[in-house]
Motif scaffolding. Sequence first.
Motif, PDB file in Angstrom:
ATOM      1  N   PRO A 135      10.109 136.389  33.929  1.00  9.61           N
ATOM      2  CA  PRO A 135       8.666 136.509  34.047  1.00  9.61           C
ATOM      3  C   PRO A 135       7.994 135.147  33.948  1.00  9.61           C
ATOM      4  O   PRO A 135       8.506 134.241  33.314  1.00  9.61           O
ATOM      5  N   SER A 136       6.825 135.050  34.560  1.00  9.53           N
ATOM      6  CA  SER A 136       6.127 133.769  34.584  1.00  9.53           C
ATOM      7  C   SER A 136       5.115 133.674  33.456  1.00  9.53           C
ATOM      8  O   SER A 136       4.109 133.010  33.581  1.00  9.53           O
ATOM      9  N   GLY A 137       5.353 134.388  32.353  1.00 10.76           N
ATOM     10  CA  GLY A 137       4.409 134.415  31.239  1.00 10.76           C
ATOM     11  C   GLY A 137       3.995 133.043  30.744  1.00 10.76           C
ATOM     12  O   GLY A 137       2.814 132.742  30.687  1.00 10.76           O
ATOM     13  N   PRO A 138       4.957 132.168  30.399  1.00 15.25           N
ATOM     14  CA  PRO A 138       4.567 130.865  29.867  1.00 15.25           C
ATOM     15  C   PRO A 138       3.753 130.042  30.863  1.00 15.25           C
ATOM     16  O   PRO A 138       2.994 129.184  30.481  1.00 15.25           O
ATOM     17  N   ASP A 139       3.947 130.283  32.193  1.00 17.87           N
ATOM     18  CA  ASP A 139       3.205 129.528  33.189  1.00 17.87           C
ATOM     19  C   ASP A 139       1.737 129.926  33.204  1.00 17.87           C
ATOM     20  O   ASP A 139       0.879 129.118  33.524  1.00 17.87           O
ATOM     21  N   ASN A 140       1.446 131.188  32.903  1.00 16.06           N
ATOM     22  CA  ASN A 140       0.061 131.633  32.801  1.00 16.06           C
ATOM     23  C   ASN A 140      -0.384 131.373  31.362  1.00 16.06           C
ATOM     24  O   ASN A 140      -0.020 132.094  30.441  1.00 16.06           O
ATOM     25  N   LEU A 141      -1.176 130.319  31.189  1.00 14.49           N
ATOM     26  CA  LEU A 141      -1.539 129.914  29.828  1.00 14.49           C
ATOM     27  C   LEU A 141      -2.372 130.974  29.118  1.00 14.49           C
ATOM     28  O   LEU A 141      -2.315 131.080  27.898  1.00 14.49           O
ATOM     29  N   PHE A 142      -3.149 131.759  29.856  1.00 11.04           N
ATOM     30  CA  PHE A 142      -3.945 132.811  29.221  1.00 11.04           C
ATOM     31  C   PHE A 142      -3.021 133.851  28.593  1.00 11.04           C
ATOM     32  O   PHE A 142      -3.230 134.284  27.455  1.00 11.04           O
ATOM     33  N   VAL A 143      -1.981 134.249  29.345  1.00 12.99           N
ATOM     34  CA  VAL A 143      -1.001 135.197  28.792  1.00 12.99           C
ATOM     35  C   VAL A 143      -0.268 134.551  27.626  1.00 12.99           C
ATOM     36  O   VAL A 143      -0.031 135.190  26.588  1.00 12.99           O
ATOM     37  N   ASN A 144       0.068 133.286  27.785  1.00 11.69           N
ATOM     38  CA  ASN A 144       0.781 132.549  26.747  1.00 11.69           C
ATOM     39  C   ASN A 144      -0.031 132.497  25.457  1.00 11.69           C
ATOM     40  O   ASN A 144       0.473 132.793  24.362  1.00 11.69           O
ATOM     41  N   TYR A 145      -1.315 132.133  25.569  1.00 11.61           N
ATOM     42  CA  TYR A 145      -2.172 132.039  24.380  1.00 11.61           C
ATOM     43  C   TYR A 145      -2.333 133.401  23.721  1.00 11.61           C
ATOM     44  O   TYR A 145      -2.272 133.533  22.495  1.00 11.61           O
ATOM     45  N   LEU A 146      -2.555 134.428  24.543  1.00 12.16           N
ATOM     46  CA  LEU A 146      -2.751 135.769  23.982  1.00 12.16           C
ATOM     47  C   LEU A 146      -1.501 136.220  23.224  1.00 12.16           C
ATOM     48  O   LEU A 146      -1.596 136.776  22.128  1.00 12.16           O
ATOM     49  N   SER A 147      -0.333 135.969  23.805  1.00 14.12           N
ATOM     50  CA  SER A 147       0.915 136.448  23.183  1.00 14.12           C
ATOM     51  C   SER A 147       1.218 135.718  21.878  1.00 14.12           C
ATOM     52  O   SER A 147       2.002 136.203  21.066  1.00 14.12           O
TER      53      SER A 147
END
Length: 799
Positions: free
Chosen positions: A319-331
């Motif tokens: 998954p590209s989670g870490p690339d999407n900083l918004f998802v990264n920050y939320l997680s």
Amino acid sequence: MGNADTKLHFRKAVIQLTTKTQPVEATDDVFWDQFWSEPIATQDVFALVPAAEIRAVREESPSNLATLCYKAVERLVQCADSGCPSEKEHQVVLNCTRLLTRILPYIFEDADWRGFFWSTIPGAKRTEALDEDDDVNEARPLAESLLLAISDLLFCPDFTVQSHKKEASEDMRPIDSCELIWEAGVGFAQSPPPNYIHDLNRTELLKLLLTCFSEAMYLSPSSDCKVFDPWVSFFCSAENRHALPLFTSLLNVVCAYDPIGYGFPYNHLLFSDYREQLVEQALQILIVTLEHENRSAASAALQALDASTHLPSEEEPEPSGPDNLFVNYLSRIHREEDLNFVLKGLARLLNNPLIQTYLPRSTKKIQFHQELLILFWKFCDFNKKFLFFVLKSSDVLEMLVPILFYLNDARADQSRVGLVHIGVFILLLLSGERNFGVRLNKPYTLRVPMDIPVFTGTHADLLIVIFHKIITCGHQRLHPLFDCLLTIIVNISPYLKSLSMVAANKLLHLLEAFSTPWFLLTAPQNHNLVFFLLEVFNNIIQYQFDGNSNLVYAIIRKRNVFQQLANLPTDGPSIQKALQKRKKSGIDNINSTDESMEGSRPAAPAEPGTLKASLEATPGIDKITERSQVSEDGTMITVPLPPSAAKPADSNATHGVSDAELKRNHETKHKQPVASRSRMSSVSSEASWSASPDWMLSWKSKLPLQTIMRLLQVLVPQVEKICIDKGLTDESEILKFLQHGTLVGLLPVPHPILIRKYQANAGTAMWFRTYMWGVIYLRNVDPPVWYDTDIRLFEIQRI
């Protein structure tokens, strides 16, 4: 804003743009400045730039449209770089923002134009190109320039944030936007003084940002190809230096918002609440940027344009989670005070429409609860610490009650079918955790106005009563959710210490309705509903017998239902006879004798003329859940489906899932237009199927009736004997007897507890995308950003 002369000059400029046969040069600043030199209101921009003329310029003078977009972005970039020191530049930014918001949807609706913003414009250099080692000819695509300018402008002193003396520099670069976060909350302690002008300017910029992200609406739905939006990808990447403060600002503005304000009645009628508009736009930006999937290109056209968005040339399995900083920050949000801030904020806003006062309409009612539910879903899905935090105390009930309120309120309105789906999906996700079932044992003492029977009991009773109402009195388009509703009850059933008589009777009524022969024989998966209900009864009897005398009594009273199930005829003539007796079952009859709560109101259908967005078909319950077995120490072990699970006629009966349903949905989805895909009508898809003796025997032999039959065998004679010996006619005496009874050593060996946990899949991801954008489309009608454009993701229908 804007007098008659200003509107006239603006309109003349638009007419000149559409009628000039020769392309207007980009260097003709006198001509282009007409579009942003004078203040023009948002409504006026939408009125003075008609859709037909935008399309005409796009088709007949494409270079003029391209230059207009380029010049508007160029002015935004210039203003962002200068820091917008003057009122005149503020006005230029607002005009360019409104103009681009108006034009962008017509760029996206044409496949030939969709890549325009990802083309490079001569002279627009990347910031990195200032270094001598870099390629100085490398230009930044127009989309990137626009997104970075919007990000800068959202932290522009005296325009969107409070000014500080140390920021007097004209260059925006030295500003540390982390010190200019809009609201206190997660990761930020100071709450800046309210400024309605700043709120209005932020709202306009966010609306343009949302329009930039709306390209997804113009791509046809496909669960096979996961859409990877280059606009969202770039905005949420490390190239956006404001990503963290922007995410924090959006989240804090939403979760800190209190629509009641200072608490005095009718305050919302005395002054405009500009913060509400900002909260709504911030919320919509959040849910769009948090759409997170595996990497893949949207199409070959976008793939060719991805040089600037850093898409990989080959698909990556991770998954590209870490690339999407918004998802990264939320997680990564983990501090208790931050988790509490988010939960309390969402709960406060979701409970807002439930607030009752003695003065009618004295408190402000917010309308963006669907977006709030999507955001709550994203938090639970991406941040497991948040999910466990929600479930570790009774705070989860602060979310449960409003969700149940919305489910009940929307059940008869076909324009709000999507709202019911998202509420049910959230409860399915929560029900996969043991703590959720445990929390439901807390007594329900609130009196939220809902048209349900008055009862004294727990939150579990409330959930069951409302689910019963949805099934028996809901819109017919909710039928595909029956599996999900009953799965939730199955998941919580092993932990329910004491059901009320009202809830127990509702469960028995559902079994009675679903076990009628004609209903069982109408569709190949209807028997699964009976299996779910029997599993509920077995779980409660085996694991929570003490304290559930109401349910045991209800089972004894309705023992004939179980006996009829055990003795269902399976021969051909009996099947035909049952089908000929297709009378209305309990599912179709609204129980009008229910005593309703004081102040309640029945669910109302949609008002004539209401718009609704079509939805993708809901995947079968077997595709959106995985089965886990609860071991003795409380841990869960995933239980793989048996190899025969592909045969819906027999194996599904053992675990209550429907592969046949999924197959039908998949077939009809690809054969029918978007509008009918979501309807999931069983008439056409089941026309070729008919019940057979072999099919009936295959699942009837697996009905889990042993525990219930043993209970009836032991208790019915005892109850009958007491009634005769003592001459009892009062059920309270029988209940007292059952409360002190025991079945230890008399029942079969307890079966393992099976929990069906939600699991993400391509089908639900596509459903969420169409639902989310449908909500955003319908919520942005003033101004009508996407109205009358060629939307492909869903269809808009008038009821």
